[in-house]
Scaffold this motif. Sequence first.
Motif, short mmCIF file in Angstrom:
data_model
loop_
_atom_site.label_atom_id
_atom_site.label_comp_id
_atom_site.label_asym_id
_atom_site.label_seq_id
_atom_site.Cartn_x
_atom_site.Cartn_y
_atom_site.Cartn_z
N ARG A 101 0.84 -1.21 0.00
CA ARG A 101 0.00 0.00 0.00
C ARG A 101 0.87 1.26 0.00
N THR A 102 1.98 1.20 0.73
CA THR A 102 2.88 2.37 0.78
C THR A 102 3.44 2.64 -0.61
N ALA A 103 3.86 1.57 -1.28
CA ALA A 103 4.44 1.73 -2.62
C ALA A 103 3.42 2.31 -3.59
N VAL A 104 2.17 1.87 -3.48
CA VAL A 104 1.13 2.42 -4.36
C VAL A 104 0.98 3.92 -4.12
N LYS A 105 0.94 4.30 -2.85
CA LYS A 105 0.79 5.73 -2.53
C LYS A 105 1.98 6.55 -3.02
N LEU A 106 3.15 5.93 -3.00
CA LEU A 106 4.35 6.66 -3.43
C LEU A 106 4.57 6.56 -4.95
N GLY A 107 3.75 5.76 -5.60
CA GLY A 107 3.93 5.55 -7.04
C GLY A 107 5.26 4.87 -7.34
N SER A 108 5.68 4.00 -6.42
CA SER A 108 6.98 3.33 -6.61
C SER A 108 6.77 1.82 -6.70
N GLY A 109 7.73 1.06 -6.24
CA GLY A 109 7.63 -0.39 -6.32
C GLY A 109 7.98 -1.04 -5.00
N VAL A 110 7.57 -2.30 -4.86
CA VAL A 110 7.81 -3.01 -3.61
C VAL A 110 8.58 -4.31 -3.89
N LEU A 111 9.50 -4.63 -2.99
CA LEU A 111 10.21 -5.91 -3.08
C LEU A 111 9.95 -6.66 -1.78
N THR A 112 9.41 -7.86 -1.87
CA THR A 112 9.07 -8.59 -0.64
C THR A 112 9.98 -9.80 -0.47
N ASP A 113 9.98 -10.33 0.75
CA ASP A 113 10.78 -11.52 1.08
C ASP A 113 12.24 -11.34 0.69
N VAL A 114 12.74 -10.16 1.02
CA VAL A 114 14.13 -9.84 0.71
C VAL A 114 15.05 -10.50 1.73
N VAL A 115 16.13 -11.09 1.24
CA VAL A 115 17.07 -11.75 2.16
C VAL A 115 18.42 -11.05 2.18
N ASP A 116 18.62 -10.08 1.28
CA ASP A 116 19.83 -9.27 1.34
C ASP A 116 19.59 -7.97 0.56
N LEU A 117 20.37 -6.95 0.91
CA LEU A 117 20.16 -5.65 0.28
C LEU A 117 21.50 -4.95 0.16
N THR A 118 21.80 -4.42 -1.04
CA THR A 118 23.08 -3.73 -1.22
C THR A 118 22.91 -2.23 -0.97
#
Length: 313
Positions: A101-118
Amino acid sequence: MAEVLVLVDHADGEVKKVTLELLTAARRVGEPSAVVVGEATGDITAKLGEYGAEKVYTAPAELNDYVVAPKAELLATLAADKSAVAVLVSATAENKEIAGRTAVKLGSGVLTDVVDLTADLVAEHSIFGGGVVAHARVTTGVPVVAVRPNAIPAEAAQGAAVQEAVTVELSEGAKAARITDRVKESKGSRPELAEAAIVVSGGRGVGSDDFSVVEGLADSLGAAVGASRAAVDSGWYPNAFQVGQTGKTVAPNLYIALGISGAIQHRAGMQTSKTIVAVNKDPEAPLLEIADFAVVGDLHKVTPQLTEEINKR
Ligand code: FAD
Protein backbone atom coordinates in the motif's frame (compact mmCIF):
# COMPACT_ATOMS: atom_id res chain seq x y z
CA MET A 1 23.00 11.77 4.05
CA ALA A 2 19.61 10.61 2.82
CA GLU A 3 17.13 9.11 5.25
CA VAL A 4 15.98 5.50 5.14
CA LEU A 5 12.74 4.87 7.03
CA VAL A 6 12.49 1.70 9.10
CA LEU A 7 9.10 0.66 10.47
CA VAL A 8 9.73 -0.56 14.02
CA ASP A 9 8.22 -3.83 15.24
CA HIS A 10 7.82 -3.68 18.99
CA ALA A 11 5.77 -5.37 21.68
CA ASP A 12 5.61 -5.11 25.45
CA GLY A 13 8.13 -2.26 25.48
CA GLU A 14 10.75 -4.20 23.55
CA VAL A 15 12.07 -3.75 20.03
CA LYS A 16 11.95 -6.97 18.00
CA LYS A 17 15.23 -8.34 16.71
CA VAL A 18 14.14 -7.99 13.09
CA THR A 19 14.03 -4.20 13.50
CA LEU A 20 17.71 -4.21 14.52
CA GLU A 21 18.41 -6.22 11.37
CA LEU A 22 16.51 -3.65 9.29
CA LEU A 23 18.47 -0.79 10.86
CA THR A 24 21.70 -2.61 9.96
CA ALA A 25 20.54 -2.98 6.36
CA ALA A 26 19.36 0.66 6.29
CA ARG A 27 22.84 1.88 7.31
CA ARG A 28 24.22 0.43 4.08
CA VAL A 29 21.92 2.74 2.13
CA GLY A 30 21.77 5.96 4.14
CA GLU A 31 20.85 7.33 7.57
CA PRO A 32 18.32 5.14 9.35
CA SER A 33 15.23 6.84 10.80
CA ALA A 34 13.09 4.57 12.94
CA VAL A 35 9.32 4.94 12.78
CA VAL A 36 7.53 3.89 15.96
CA VAL A 37 3.76 3.66 16.10
CA GLY A 38 2.77 4.02 19.75
CA GLU A 39 4.90 5.00 22.70
CA ALA A 40 8.65 4.98 22.13
CA THR A 41 9.74 4.33 25.71
CA GLY A 42 13.26 5.17 26.84
CA ASP A 43 14.25 1.52 26.39
CA ILE A 44 12.89 1.41 22.85
CA THR A 45 14.60 4.65 21.84
CA ALA A 46 17.89 3.58 23.43
CA LYS A 47 17.82 0.25 21.60
CA LEU A 48 17.07 1.91 18.26
CA GLY A 49 19.97 4.29 18.88
CA GLU A 50 22.32 1.40 19.63
CA TYR A 51 21.67 0.05 16.15
CA GLY A 52 22.21 3.32 14.34
CA ALA A 53 18.86 5.14 14.28
CA GLU A 54 19.66 8.84 13.88
CA LYS A 55 16.02 9.83 14.27
CA VAL A 56 13.08 8.18 15.98
CA TYR A 57 9.75 9.34 14.62
CA THR A 58 6.86 8.56 16.94
CA ALA A 59 3.31 8.37 15.62
CA PRO A 60 0.11 8.16 17.71
CA ALA A 61 -0.79 4.71 19.03
CA GLU A 62 -4.26 5.25 17.54
CA LEU A 63 -2.87 4.11 14.18
CA ASN A 64 -2.72 0.59 15.62
CA ASP A 65 -6.50 0.62 16.02
CA TYR A 66 -7.08 0.17 12.29
CA VAL A 67 -6.13 -2.53 9.81
CA VAL A 68 -2.86 -1.72 7.95
CA ALA A 69 -4.00 1.36 5.95
CA PRO A 70 -3.01 4.07 8.50
CA LYS A 71 0.56 2.79 8.71
CA ALA A 72 0.83 2.91 4.92
CA GLU A 73 -0.42 6.52 5.00
CA LEU A 74 2.09 7.32 7.73
CA LEU A 75 5.04 5.82 5.86
CA ALA A 76 4.08 7.38 2.54
CA THR A 77 3.61 10.82 4.14
CA LEU A 78 6.90 10.61 6.02
CA ALA A 79 8.79 9.31 2.99
CA ALA A 80 7.59 12.30 0.96
CA ASP A 81 8.11 14.89 3.75
CA LYS A 82 11.60 13.70 4.62
CA SER A 83 12.67 12.90 1.03
CA ALA A 84 13.54 9.39 2.17
CA VAL A 85 15.43 7.18 -0.28
CA ALA A 86 13.86 3.90 0.87
CA VAL A 87 11.36 2.42 3.29
CA LEU A 88 12.15 -0.87 5.04
CA VAL A 89 9.68 -3.09 6.88
CA SER A 90 9.90 -6.64 8.19
CA ALA A 91 8.40 -9.25 5.88
CA THR A 92 5.51 -10.29 8.11
CA ALA A 93 2.12 -10.88 6.50
CA GLU A 94 0.78 -7.58 7.87
CA ASN A 95 3.85 -5.54 6.98
CA LYS A 96 3.96 -6.92 3.44
CA GLU A 97 0.49 -5.51 2.96
CA ILE A 98 1.60 -2.20 4.44
CA ALA A 99 4.60 -2.26 2.08
CA GLY A 100 2.40 -2.77 -0.97
CA ARG A 101 0.00 0.00 0.00
CA THR A 102 2.88 2.37 0.78
CA ALA A 103 4.44 1.73 -2.62
CA VAL A 104 1.13 2.42 -4.36
CA LYS A 105 0.79 5.73 -2.53
CA LEU A 106 4.35 6.66 -3.43
CA GLY A 107 3.93 5.55 -7.04
CA SER A 108 6.98 3.33 -6.61
CA GLY A 109 7.63 -0.39 -6.32
CA VAL A 110 7.81 -3.01 -3.61
CA LEU A 111 10.21 -5.91 -3.08
CA THR A 112 9.07 -8.59 -0.64
CA ASP A 113 10.78 -11.52 1.08
CA VAL A 114 14.13 -9.84 0.71
CA VAL A 115 17.07 -11.75 2.16
CA ASP A 116 19.83 -9.27 1.34
CA LEU A 117 20.16 -5.65 0.28
CA THR A 118 23.08 -3.73 -1.22
CA ALA A 119 24.03 -0.09 -0.68
CA ASP A 120 22.51 0.82 -4.05
CA LEU A 121 19.24 -0.90 -3.14
CA VAL A 122 19.58 -4.07 -5.18
CA ALA A 123 17.58 -6.67 -3.27
CA GLU A 124 18.06 -10.39 -3.24
CA HIS A 125 14.68 -11.95 -2.72
CA SER A 126 13.03 -15.28 -2.69
CA ILE A 127 10.13 -15.54 -5.16
CA PHE A 128 7.65 -18.06 -6.58
CA GLY A 129 7.17 -19.73 -3.22
CA GLY A 130 10.90 -19.77 -2.60
CA GLY A 131 11.67 -21.70 -5.78
CA VAL A 132 13.72 -18.88 -7.32
CA VAL A 133 16.19 -16.37 -5.91
CA ALA A 134 16.09 -13.09 -7.84
CA HIS A 135 18.04 -9.85 -7.74
CA ALA A 136 15.84 -6.85 -8.33
CA ARG A 137 15.65 -3.13 -7.80
CA VAL A 138 12.83 -0.65 -7.90
CA THR A 139 13.28 1.64 -10.87
CA THR A 140 10.68 4.31 -10.08
CA GLY A 141 10.20 6.30 -6.92
CA VAL A 142 11.08 5.41 -3.33
CA PRO A 143 11.61 1.63 -3.01
CA VAL A 144 9.64 -0.16 -0.31
CA VAL A 145 11.46 -3.26 0.84
CA ALA A 146 10.13 -6.06 3.08
CA VAL A 147 13.05 -7.96 4.62
CA ARG A 148 12.78 -11.43 6.12
CA PRO A 149 13.63 -11.85 9.80
CA ASN A 150 17.03 -13.50 10.43
CA ALA A 151 18.22 -12.80 6.89
CA ILE A 152 20.62 -9.92 7.62
CA PRO A 153 22.67 -10.16 10.84
CA ALA A 154 22.12 -7.21 13.20
CA GLU A 155 25.25 -5.18 14.00
CA ALA A 156 25.34 -2.42 16.58
CA ALA A 157 26.47 1.13 15.66
CA GLN A 158 25.56 4.15 17.75
CA GLY A 159 23.11 6.64 16.29
CA ALA A 160 21.76 9.87 17.79
CA ALA A 161 18.17 8.57 18.18
CA VAL A 162 16.66 12.04 18.28
CA GLN A 163 12.93 11.76 18.93
CA GLU A 164 10.41 13.67 16.84
CA ALA A 165 6.66 13.31 17.22
CA VAL A 166 4.82 13.10 13.92
CA THR A 167 1.13 13.39 13.20
CA VAL A 168 -0.71 12.13 10.19
CA GLU A 169 -4.13 13.27 9.02
CA LEU A 170 -5.79 9.92 8.36
CA SER A 171 -8.11 9.70 5.38
CA GLU A 172 -11.61 8.29 5.90
CA GLY A 173 -10.56 5.28 3.82
CA ALA A 174 -7.74 4.50 6.22
CA LYS A 175 -10.25 4.23 9.05
CA ALA A 176 -12.55 1.90 7.13
CA ALA A 177 -11.56 -1.24 9.03
CA ARG A 178 -11.21 -0.87 12.77
CA ILE A 179 -9.70 -3.60 14.91
CA THR A 180 -12.17 -4.53 17.63
CA ASP A 181 -10.22 -7.23 19.40
CA ARG A 182 -6.81 -8.85 19.22
CA VAL A 183 -6.24 -12.49 20.02
CA LYS A 184 -3.00 -12.58 21.94
CA GLU A 185 -0.82 -15.50 20.94
CA SER A 186 0.34 -17.16 24.11
CA LYS A 187 4.02 -16.34 24.23
CA GLY A 188 5.11 -19.11 26.55
CA SER A 189 8.79 -19.50 27.27
CA ARG A 190 9.85 -20.29 23.71
CA PRO A 191 11.13 -17.71 21.25
CA GLU A 192 8.77 -16.31 18.65
CA LEU A 193 8.64 -18.55 15.58
CA ALA A 194 9.33 -15.94 12.88
CA GLU A 195 12.34 -14.54 14.76
CA ALA A 196 13.86 -17.63 16.39
CA ALA A 197 17.49 -18.51 15.69
CA ILE A 198 16.59 -22.21 15.85
CA VAL A 199 13.30 -23.83 14.81
CA VAL A 200 12.30 -27.46 15.35
CA SER A 201 9.26 -28.44 13.29
CA GLY A 202 7.12 -31.55 13.31
CA GLY A 203 5.09 -33.01 10.47
CA ARG A 204 2.72 -35.86 9.78
CA GLY A 205 5.53 -38.23 10.74
CA VAL A 206 5.03 -37.24 14.40
CA GLY A 207 1.89 -39.37 14.13
CA SER A 208 -0.34 -37.79 16.79
CA ASP A 209 -1.12 -34.63 18.71
CA ASP A 210 1.56 -35.61 21.20
CA PHE A 211 4.19 -33.14 20.03
CA SER A 212 6.36 -33.68 23.12
CA VAL A 213 9.11 -35.26 21.02
CA VAL A 214 9.32 -32.03 18.96
CA GLU A 215 8.95 -29.73 21.96
CA GLY A 216 11.56 -31.67 23.94
CA LEU A 217 14.22 -31.17 21.27
CA ALA A 218 13.17 -27.53 20.81
CA ASP A 219 13.51 -26.83 24.53
CA SER A 220 16.93 -28.48 24.73
CA LEU A 221 18.10 -26.01 22.06
CA GLY A 222 16.14 -22.94 23.20
CA ALA A 223 14.28 -23.16 19.90
CA ALA A 224 10.82 -22.28 18.62
CA VAL A 225 8.42 -25.03 17.59
CA GLY A 226 6.93 -25.14 14.09
CA ALA A 227 4.64 -27.54 12.27
CA SER A 228 3.78 -28.59 8.75
CA ARG A 229 0.30 -27.96 7.41
CA ALA A 230 -0.45 -31.67 7.57
CA ALA A 231 0.20 -31.59 11.32
CA VAL A 232 -1.84 -28.40 11.72
CA ASP A 233 -4.73 -29.65 9.58
CA SER A 234 -4.80 -32.84 11.64
CA GLY A 235 -5.36 -30.67 14.71
CA TRP A 236 -2.06 -31.75 16.28
CA TYR A 237 -0.60 -28.26 16.64
CA PRO A 238 -2.09 -24.75 16.52
CA ASN A 239 -2.35 -22.91 13.23
CA ALA A 240 -0.14 -20.03 14.44
CA PHE A 241 2.85 -22.39 14.29
CA GLN A 242 2.46 -23.50 10.68
CA VAL A 243 5.54 -22.99 8.54
CA GLY A 244 5.16 -22.57 4.79
CA GLN A 245 3.47 -20.80 1.97
CA THR A 246 0.22 -20.36 3.88
CA GLY A 247 1.90 -20.16 7.26
CA LYS A 248 4.92 -18.32 8.65
CA THR A 249 8.16 -17.77 6.78
CA VAL A 250 11.24 -18.54 8.85
CA ALA A 251 14.94 -18.20 8.09
CA PRO A 252 16.68 -19.39 11.26
CA ASN A 253 20.32 -20.37 11.60
CA LEU A 254 19.18 -23.93 12.17
CA TYR A 255 15.92 -25.59 11.02
CA ILE A 256 15.26 -29.14 12.15
CA ALA A 257 12.41 -30.93 10.35
CA LEU A 258 11.04 -34.03 12.04
CA GLY A 259 8.84 -36.25 9.86
CA ILE A 260 8.26 -33.61 7.19
CA SER A 261 8.39 -34.69 3.54
CA GLY A 262 9.39 -31.30 2.11
CA ALA A 263 6.50 -30.36 -0.17
CA ILE A 264 7.14 -27.17 -2.15
CA GLN A 265 4.61 -25.27 -0.01
CA HIS A 266 6.50 -26.19 3.16
CA ARG A 267 9.87 -25.39 1.61
CA ALA A 268 8.59 -21.95 0.62
CA GLY A 269 8.51 -21.07 4.31
CA MET A 270 11.87 -22.45 5.42
CA GLN A 271 14.32 -23.02 2.59
CA THR A 272 16.34 -19.88 3.25
CA SER A 273 17.28 -21.32 6.66
CA LYS A 274 21.07 -21.32 7.04
CA THR A 275 21.40 -24.97 8.05
CA ILE A 276 18.67 -27.55 7.50
CA VAL A 277 18.56 -30.87 9.30
CA ALA A 278 15.95 -33.48 8.38
CA VAL A 279 14.95 -36.60 10.26
CA ASN A 280 12.88 -38.83 8.02
CA LYS A 281 12.46 -42.55 7.63
CA ASP A 282 12.22 -42.20 3.84
CA PRO A 283 15.61 -41.61 2.16
CA GLU A 284 13.75 -40.35 -0.94
CA ALA A 285 11.86 -37.59 0.91
CA PRO A 286 12.23 -34.33 -1.10
CA LEU A 287 13.37 -32.36 1.92
CA LEU A 288 16.57 -34.40 1.99
CA GLU A 289 17.55 -32.79 -1.32
CA ILE A 290 17.96 -29.41 0.37
CA ALA A 291 19.01 -30.63 3.82
CA ASP A 292 22.59 -30.00 4.95
CA PHE A 293 22.35 -33.00 7.28
CA ALA A 294 19.85 -35.83 7.24
CA VAL A 295 19.18 -38.72 9.55
CA VAL A 296 17.28 -41.54 7.87
CA GLY A 297 15.34 -43.22 10.63
CA ASP A 298 12.32 -43.19 12.90
CA LEU A 299 12.03 -39.76 14.50
CA HIS A 300 10.63 -41.31 17.66
CA LYS A 301 13.91 -43.19 18.10
CA VAL A 302 16.34 -40.59 16.76
CA THR A 303 14.95 -37.44 18.40
CA PRO A 304 14.97 -38.53 22.06
CA GLN A 305 18.61 -39.62 21.68
CA LEU A 306 19.47 -36.26 20.14
CA THR A 307 17.66 -34.39 22.91
CA GLU A 308 19.40 -36.45 25.60
CA GLU A 309 22.83 -35.81 24.07
CA ILE A 310 22.19 -32.05 23.85
CA ASN A 311 20.86 -31.90 27.41
CA LYS A 312 24.09 -33.53 28.67
CA ARG A 313 26.19 -30.64 27.29
P1 FAD B 1 3.70 -35.71 4.54
O1 FAD B 1 3.91 -35.14 3.21
O2 FAD B 1 2.67 -36.76 4.70
O3 FAD B 1 5.10 -36.25 5.01
C1 FAD B 1 5.32 -36.93 6.22
C2 FAD B 1 6.77 -37.37 6.21
O4 FAD B 1 7.06 -37.97 7.47
C3 FAD B 1 7.12 -38.38 5.13
O5 FAD B 1 8.26 -37.93 4.41
C4 FAD B 1 7.44 -39.66 5.90
O6 FAD B 1 8.46 -40.42 5.29
C5 FAD B 1 7.87 -39.10 7.23
N1 FAD B 1 7.65 -40.00 8.36
C6 FAD B 1 6.53 -40.69 8.67
N2 FAD B 1 6.70 -41.34 9.85
C7 FAD B 1 7.96 -41.06 10.27
C8 FAD B 1 8.72 -41.42 11.40
N3 FAD B 1 8.21 -42.21 12.39
N4 FAD B 1 9.98 -40.96 11.50
C9 FAD B 1 10.53 -40.16 10.54
N5 FAD B 1 9.85 -39.79 9.45
C10 FAD B 1 8.58 -40.22 9.32
N6 FAD B 1 2.26 -27.34 3.84
C11 FAD B 1 2.99 -26.77 4.80
O7 FAD B 1 3.73 -27.42 5.54
N7 FAD B 1 2.92 -25.40 4.97
C12 FAD B 1 2.14 -24.61 4.22
O8 FAD B 1 2.10 -23.40 4.44
C13 FAD B 1 1.38 -25.21 3.18
N8 FAD B 1 0.61 -24.46 2.37
C14 FAD B 1 -0.07 -25.08 1.34
C15 FAD B 1 -0.80 -24.29 0.45
C16 FAD B 1 -1.46 -24.90 -0.60
C17 FAD B 1 -2.23 -24.02 -1.56
C18 FAD B 1 -1.43 -26.30 -0.74
C19 FAD B 1 -2.13 -26.96 -1.90
C20 FAD B 1 -0.72 -27.08 0.13
C21 FAD B 1 -0.04 -26.48 1.20
N9 FAD B 1 0.69 -27.24 2.11
C22 FAD B 1 1.45 -26.62 3.06
C23 FAD B 1 0.61 -28.72 2.13
C24 FAD B 1 1.76 -29.42 1.48
O9 FAD B 1 1.50 -29.59 0.10
C25 FAD B 1 1.99 -30.81 2.12
O10 FAD B 1 0.80 -31.54 2.02
C26 FAD B 1 2.40 -30.76 3.58
O11 FAD B 1 3.51 -29.89 3.73
C27 FAD B 1 2.81 -32.16 4.02
O12 FAD B 1 3.13 -32.14 5.37
P2 FAD B 1 4.10 -33.25 5.96
O13 FAD B 1 5.42 -33.18 5.28
O14 FAD B 1 4.06 -33.12 7.43
O15 FAD B 1 3.34 -34.59 5.60
